[in-house]
Write a protein that holds these residues in place. Sequence first.
Motif, PDB file in Angstrom:
ATOM      1  N   ARG A   5      55.151  44.277  39.990  1.00  0.00           N
ATOM      2  CA  ARG A   5      55.804  42.839  40.027  1.00  0.00           C
ATOM      3  C   ARG A   5      56.080  42.572  41.560  1.00  0.00           C
ATOM      4  N   ARG A   6      56.534  43.509  42.397  1.00  0.00           N
ATOM      5  CA  ARG A   6      56.750  43.074  43.774  1.00  0.00           C
ATOM      6  C   ARG A   6      55.718  42.827  44.459  1.00  0.00           C
ATOM      7  N   LEU A   7      54.594  43.514  44.134  1.00  0.00           N
ATOM      8  CA  LEU A   7      53.178  43.312  44.914  1.00  0.00           C
ATOM      9  C   LEU A   7      52.546  41.826  44.485  1.00  0.00           C
ATOM     10  N   VAL A   8      52.554  41.715  43.080  1.00  0.00           N
ATOM     11  CA  VAL A   8      51.934  40.338  42.842  1.00  0.00           C
ATOM     12  C   VAL A   8      52.760  39.371  43.461  1.00  0.00           C
ATOM     13  N   PHE A   9      54.358  39.488  43.585  1.00  0.00           N
ATOM     14  CA  PHE A   9      54.972  38.484  43.970  1.00  0.00           C
ATOM     15  C   PHE A   9      54.627  38.198  45.456  1.00  0.00           C
ATOM     16  N   ALA A  10      54.407  39.350  46.350  1.00  0.00           N
ATOM     17  CA  ALA A  10      54.383  39.282  47.706  1.00  0.00           C
ATOM     18  C   ALA A  10      52.714  38.680  48.075  1.00  0.00           C
ATOM     19  N   LEU A  11      51.625  39.052  47.029  1.00  0.00           N
ATOM     20  CA  LEU A  11      50.459  38.192  47.239  1.00  0.00           C
ATOM     21  C   LEU A  11      50.392  36.960  46.969  1.00  0.00           C
ATOM     22  N   ARG A  12      51.192  36.572  45.938  1.00  0.00           N
ATOM     23  CA  ARG A  12      51.187  35.161  45.548  1.00  0.00           C
ATOM     24  C   ARG A  12      51.972  34.217  46.443  1.00  0.00           C
ATOM     25  N   ARG A  13      52.903  34.862  47.346  1.00  0.00           N
ATOM     26  CA  ARG A  13      53.638  34.391  48.240  1.00  0.00           C
ATOM     27  C   ARG A  13      52.783  34.167  49.555  1.00  0.00           C
ATOM     28  N   LEU A  16      47.358  34.056  48.235  1.00  0.00           N
ATOM     29  CA  LEU A  16      46.099  34.483  47.771  1.00  0.00           C
ATOM     30  C   LEU A  16      45.890  33.755  46.561  1.00  0.00           C
ATOM     31  N   PRO A  17      44.355  33.495  46.295  1.00  0.00           N
ATOM     32  CA  PRO A  17      44.157  32.789  44.824  1.00  0.00           C
ATOM     33  C   PRO A  17      44.468  33.896  43.801  1.00  0.00           C
ATOM     34  N   GLU A  18      44.637  33.202  42.487  1.00  0.00           N
ATOM     35  CA  GLU A  18      45.133  34.234  41.556  1.00  0.00           C
ATOM     36  C   GLU A  18      43.986  35.476  41.235  1.00  0.00           C
ATOM     37  N   GLN A  19      42.725  34.932  41.214  1.00  0.00           N
ATOM     38  CA  GLN A  19      41.815  35.963  40.823  1.00  0.00           C
ATOM     39  C   GLN A  19      41.975  37.156  41.884  1.00  0.00           C
ATOM     40  N   GLU A  20      42.039  36.834  43.282  1.00  0.00           N
ATOM     41  CA  GLU A  20      42.115  38.072  44.212  1.00  0.00           C
ATOM     42  C   GLU A  20      43.417  38.751  43.879  1.00  0.00           C
ATOM     43  N   VAL A  21      44.603  38.062  43.553  1.00  0.00           N
ATOM     44  CA  VAL A  21      45.856  38.885  43.184  1.00  0.00           C
ATOM     45  C   VAL A  21      45.501  39.781  42.014  1.00  0.00           C
ATOM     46  N   ALA A  26      44.506  45.197  40.155  1.00  0.00           N
ATOM     47  CA  ALA A  26      43.614  46.246  39.247  1.00  0.00           C
ATOM     48  C   ALA A  26      43.289  47.382  40.370  1.00  0.00           C
ATOM     49  N   GLU A  27      42.756  47.029  41.558  1.00  0.00           N
ATOM     50  CA  GLU A  27      42.564  48.188  42.617  1.00  0.00           C
ATOM     51  C   GLU A  27      43.498  48.923  42.846  1.00  0.00           C
ATOM     52  N   ARG A 119      56.379  36.324  39.664  1.00  0.00           N
ATOM     53  CA  ARG A 119      56.634  37.690  39.772  1.00  0.00           C
ATOM     54  C   ARG A 119      55.965  38.076  38.469  1.00  0.00           C
ATOM     55  N   ARG A 120      55.476  37.332  37.867  1.00  0.00           N
ATOM     56  CA  ARG A 120      54.880  37.770  36.481  1.00  0.00           C
ATOM     57  C   ARG A 120      53.580  38.564  36.615  1.00  0.00           C
ATOM     58  N   LEU A 121      53.557  39.429  35.672  1.00  0.00           N
ATOM     59  CA  LEU A 121      52.122  40.445  35.679  1.00  0.00           C
ATOM     60  C   LEU A 121      51.061  40.073  34.795  1.00  0.00           C
ATOM     61  N   PRO A 122      50.039  39.839  35.306  1.00  0.00           N
ATOM     62  CA  PRO A 122      48.951  39.457  33.955  1.00  0.00           C
ATOM     63  C   PRO A 122      48.911  40.154  32.839  1.00  0.00           C
ATOM     64  N   PRO A 123      48.685  39.566  31.722  1.00  0.00           N
ATOM     65  CA  PRO A 123      48.519  40.380  30.469  1.00  0.00           C
ATOM     66  C   PRO A 123      47.405  41.629  30.610  1.00  0.00           C
ATOM     67  N   ALA A 124      47.827  42.512  29.883  1.00  0.00           N
ATOM     68  CA  ALA A 124      47.187  43.776  29.974  1.00  0.00           C
ATOM     69  C   ALA A 124      45.862  43.779  29.395  1.00  0.00           C
TER      70      ALA A 124
END
Length: 124
Positions: A5-13, A16-21, A26-27, A119-124
Amino acid sequence: MTYYRRLVFALRRRGLPEQEVLDVLAEAQTHCLAVGQGPEQALGPAREFAASFAKGDRWPVGLRVFYGSVLLGLVQIITVIWITKANNLDHTAGPVAWVLEIALSIFLAGYLIGQGMDRRLPPA
């Protein structure tokens, strides 16, 4: 809050485009499974790991929601002040004070919703 969650938050802030996030997430998860370590040990702090990616040119959805709510609240406050001045009303009286409290509630709701969206995570 989890590492991811911290990672996706930092990437979105970082814009970065959502697909890259989603790709980075995933990587990162795949890498952690491959090396058999937790993300903090394998990748380092989430904010520093996110900083290793180039900044994007997009505003995150949550930030746009927050700024939209601020704009809406400010319009409401300015309108109330304008109406009270034009009609010589007391801006601390009953219904007028309620409108100002609602505007502050809009600010708070926009902030909380925006934070949650980023901060939301993508659906699994």
